[in-house]
Scaffold this motif. Structure first.
Motif, PDB file in Angstrom:
ATOM      1  N   ARG A   1       0.822  -1.198   0.000  1.00 36.41           N
ATOM      2  CA  ARG A   1       0.000   0.000   0.000  1.00 36.41           C
ATOM      3  C   ARG A   1       0.860   1.254   0.000  1.00 36.41           C
ATOM      4  NH1 ARG A   1      -4.491   0.048   4.594  1.00 36.41           N
ATOM      5  NH2 ARG A   1      -4.790   2.094   3.643  1.00 36.41           N
ATOM      6  N   GLY A   2       0.278   2.345  -0.481  1.00 33.32           N
ATOM      7  CA  GLY A   2       0.929   3.645  -0.370  1.00 33.32           C
ATOM      8  C   GLY A   2       1.939   3.920  -1.457  1.00 33.32           C
ATOM      9  N   ILE A   3       2.531   5.110  -1.401  1.00 31.58           N
ATOM     10  CA  ILE A   3       3.511   5.555  -2.393  1.00 31.58           C
ATOM     11  C   ILE A   3       4.756   6.084  -1.688  1.00 31.58           C
ATOM     12  CG2 ILE A   3       1.734   6.171  -4.082  1.00 31.58           C
ATOM     13  CD1 ILE A   3       2.174   9.117  -3.266  1.00 31.58           C
ATOM     14  N   GLU A   4       5.832   6.228  -2.447  1.00 36.19           N
ATOM     15  CA  GLU A   4       7.042   6.869  -1.936  1.00 36.19           C
ATOM     16  C   GLU A   4       6.818   8.379  -1.955  1.00 36.19           C
ATOM     17  OE1 GLU A   4      10.075   5.615  -1.043  1.00 36.19           O
ATOM     18  OE2 GLU A   4       9.647   3.491  -1.372  1.00 36.19           O
ATOM     19  N   THR A   5       7.063   9.051  -0.823  1.00 37.89           N
ATOM     20  CA  THR A   5       6.913  10.503  -0.770  1.00 37.89           C
ATOM     21  C   THR A   5       8.276  11.137  -0.522  1.00 37.89           C
ATOM     22  OG1 THR A   5       6.648  10.747   1.622  1.00 37.89           O
ATOM     23  CG2 THR A   5       4.693  10.091   0.362  1.00 37.89           C
ATOM     24  N   ASN A   6       8.315  12.466  -0.621  1.00 39.03           N
ATOM     25  CA  ASN A   6       9.569  13.168  -0.312  1.00 39.03           C
ATOM     26  C   ASN A   6       9.485  13.881   1.031  1.00 39.03           C
ATOM     27  OD1 ASN A   6       7.795  15.174  -0.912  1.00 39.03           O
ATOM     28  ND2 ASN A   6       9.007  16.112  -2.557  1.00 39.03           N
TER      29      ASN A   6
ATOM     30  N   ILE B   1      -0.254  12.743   2.886  1.00 35.11           N
ATOM     31  CA  ILE B   1       0.192  11.486   3.483  1.00 35.11           C
ATOM     32  C   ILE B   1      -0.997  10.570   3.701  1.00 35.11           C
ATOM     33  CG2 ILE B   1       1.294  10.424   5.489  1.00 35.11           C
ATOM     34  CD1 ILE B   1       2.853  12.958   5.875  1.00 35.11           C
ATOM     35  N   ARG B   2      -0.837   9.294   3.300  1.00 32.06           N
ATOM     36  CA  ARG B   2      -1.873   8.295   3.500  1.00 32.06           C
ATOM     37  C   ARG B   2      -1.273   7.061   4.149  1.00 32.06           C
ATOM     38  NH1 ARG B   2      -4.815   7.650  -2.227  1.00 32.06           N
ATOM     39  NH2 ARG B   2      -5.281   5.694  -1.187  1.00 32.06           N
ATOM     40  N   LEU B   3      -2.126   6.208   4.687  1.00 29.84           N
ATOM     41  CA  LEU B   3      -1.654   4.960   5.283  1.00 29.84           C
ATOM     42  C   LEU B   3      -0.852   4.163   4.257  1.00 29.84           C
ATOM     43  CD1 LEU B   3      -4.760   3.772   7.335  1.00 29.84           C
ATOM     44  CD2 LEU B   3      -2.548   4.461   8.245  1.00 29.84           C
ATOM     45  N   GLY B   4       0.274   3.626   4.683  1.00 29.70           N
ATOM     46  CA  GLY B   4       1.113   2.833   3.798  1.00 29.70           C
ATOM     47  C   GLY B   4       2.174   3.624   3.076  1.00 29.70           C
ATOM     48  N   ASP B   5       2.045   4.975   3.044  1.00 29.74           N
ATOM     49  CA  ASP B   5       3.041   5.793   2.359  1.00 29.74           C
ATOM     50  C   ASP B   5       4.398   5.693   3.051  1.00 29.74           C
ATOM     51  OD1 ASP B   5       1.187   6.610   0.535  1.00 29.74           O
ATOM     52  OD2 ASP B   5       1.057   8.687   1.224  1.00 29.74           O
ATOM     53  N   THR B   6       5.453   5.906   2.279  1.00 32.50           N
ATOM     54  CA  THR B   6       6.810   5.877   2.806  1.00 32.50           C
ATOM     55  C   THR B   6       7.341   7.300   2.918  1.00 32.50           C
ATOM     56  OG1 THR B   6       7.251   3.715   1.824  1.00 32.50           O
ATOM     57  CG2 THR B   6       9.159   5.024   2.437  1.00 32.50           C
ATOM     58  N   VAL B   7       7.846   7.651   4.104  1.00 32.33           N
ATOM     59  CA  VAL B   7       8.466   8.947   4.332  1.00 32.33           C
ATOM     60  C   VAL B   7       9.918   8.695   4.749  1.00 32.33           C
ATOM     61  CG1 VAL B   7       6.284  10.001   5.006  1.00 32.33           C
ATOM     62  CG2 VAL B   7       7.745   8.978   6.759  1.00 32.33           C
ATOM     63  N   TYR B   8      10.640   9.759   5.070  1.00 29.75           N
ATOM     64  CA  TYR B   8      12.046   9.620   5.447  1.00 29.75           C
ATOM     65  C   TYR B   8      12.265  10.217   6.826  1.00 29.75           C
ATOM     66  CZ  TYR B   8      12.383   8.341   0.627  1.00 29.75           C
ATOM     67  OH  TYR B   8      12.168   7.708  -0.549  1.00 29.75           O
ATOM     68  N   VAL B   9      12.919   9.461   7.695  1.00 28.26           N
ATOM     69  CA  VAL B   9      13.204   9.900   9.055  1.00 28.26           C
ATOM     70  C   VAL B   9      14.709   9.979   9.241  1.00 28.26           C
ATOM     71  CG1 VAL B   9      12.996   9.349  11.498  1.00 28.26           C
ATOM     72  CG2 VAL B   9      11.077   8.888   9.966  1.00 28.26           C
ATOM     73  N   ILE B  10      15.182  11.109   9.750  1.00 25.80           N
ATOM     74  CA  ILE B  10      16.598  11.274  10.080  1.00 25.80           C
ATOM     75  C   ILE B  10      16.698  11.330  11.600  1.00 25.80           C
ATOM     76  CG2 ILE B  10      18.628  12.759   9.888  1.00 25.80           C
ATOM     77  CD1 ILE B  10      17.436  13.812   7.260  1.00 25.80           C
TER      78      ILE B  10
ATOM     79  N   ALA C   1      10.536   5.052   6.376  1.00 27.04           N
ATOM     80  CA  ALA C   1       9.542   4.625   7.355  1.00 27.04           C
ATOM     81  C   ALA C   1       8.163   4.684   6.714  1.00 27.04           C
ATOM     82  CB  ALA C   1       9.591   5.527   8.590  1.00 27.04           C
ATOM     83  N   ARG C   2       7.329   3.734   7.095  1.00 30.47           N
ATOM     84  CA  ARG C   2       5.986   3.674   6.507  1.00 30.47           C
ATOM     85  C   ARG C   2       4.948   4.141   7.516  1.00 30.47           C
ATOM     86  NH1 ARG C   2       4.240  -1.526   3.857  1.00 30.47           N
ATOM     87  NH2 ARG C   2       2.891  -0.093   2.750  1.00 30.47           N
ATOM     88  N   VAL C   3       3.942   4.801   7.013  1.00 31.45           N
ATOM     89  CA  VAL C   3       2.846   5.282   7.846  1.00 31.45           C
ATOM     90  C   VAL C   3       1.944   4.103   8.191  1.00 31.45           C
ATOM     91  CG1 VAL C   3       0.850   6.811   7.971  1.00 31.45           C
ATOM     92  CG2 VAL C   3       2.916   7.544   6.745  1.00 31.45           C
TER      93      VAL C   3
END
Length: 210
Positions: A47-52, A169-178, A191-193
């Protein structure tokens, strides 16, 4: 085709099914006016998409939380199937297209990158994995897949979504955590939501879990 031969709690059956097919689900209800005309479970490989979207722990520490969760860290796993079968007689070779090398006679499968980072006094951190299968080859595949889930520390990050454009942002989307404060290393993570709470009356109550 799936046969249900005895009374089964439907949600439990759904959970077992998505494990079997290694998929993710989303519930969907269709309305016509104020009447429900359809109920569906959509299945996705992912599920979800890659986000920036980027979230930096430490810079906004008052709005980002972190907790270690999940299964214990293992850099190698011993697999057991039905009647305690193992995969000693199965061989994997990267030169033949397998994900990693696993020689005959070895009853565990390891990850070299995780071993170099997290070994215990020069030894693998070995865990046990049980699977409901009678096939040694399938057991090896399932054990390797589980190893991907436990070879790194399992960490959840939570944050107040007011600091983000949550509409993107939606469930399953991928974000970036530093994370600049995780031990002695700086972690750059995808990281995924997995949880999203949105208030349409008070944005300060919005919450997101990764």
């Amino acid at each position: 085709t799936i046969d249900i031969k005895k009374a089964t709690k439907i949600y439990s059956h759904i959970q077992e099914t998505i494990k079997k097919y290694d998929c993710e689900i989303e519930f969907r209800v269709e309305f016509k006016g104020n009447r429900v005309v359809g109920k569906y479970i959509d299945a996705y490989k992912r599920r979800g998409i890659e986000t920036n979207v980027r979230i930096e722990y430490g810079k906004v520490a008052d709005k980002v939380s972190r907790r270690t969760t999940g299964k214990p860290l293992s850099t190698a796993l011993i697999g057991y199937g039905k009647d305690n079968i193992d995969f000693k007689n199965v061989e994997w070779s990267k030169s033949k297209g397998d994900p990693c090398d696993k020689p005959l006679g070895q009853d565990w499968i390891g990850d070299e990158t995780a071993y170099k980072k997290y070994n215990r006094n020069g030894n693998h951190i070995i865990g046990i994995f049980d699977a409901d299968t009678e096939s040694p080859m399938e057991l090896l595949r399932l054990t390797y897949r589980e190893l991907q889930n436990v070879k790194e520390p399992q960490v959840d990050y939570g944050c107040n979504v007011a600091i983000l454009d949550y509409s993107k942002i939606r469930l399953g989307d991928t974000v970036y955590v530093i994370d600049n404060e995780f031990g002695s290393d700086v972690l750059h993570l995808s990281a995924r939501v997995n949880e999203l709470e949105i208030s349409f009356t008070d944005e300060t109550k919005n919450k997101i879990e990764f």
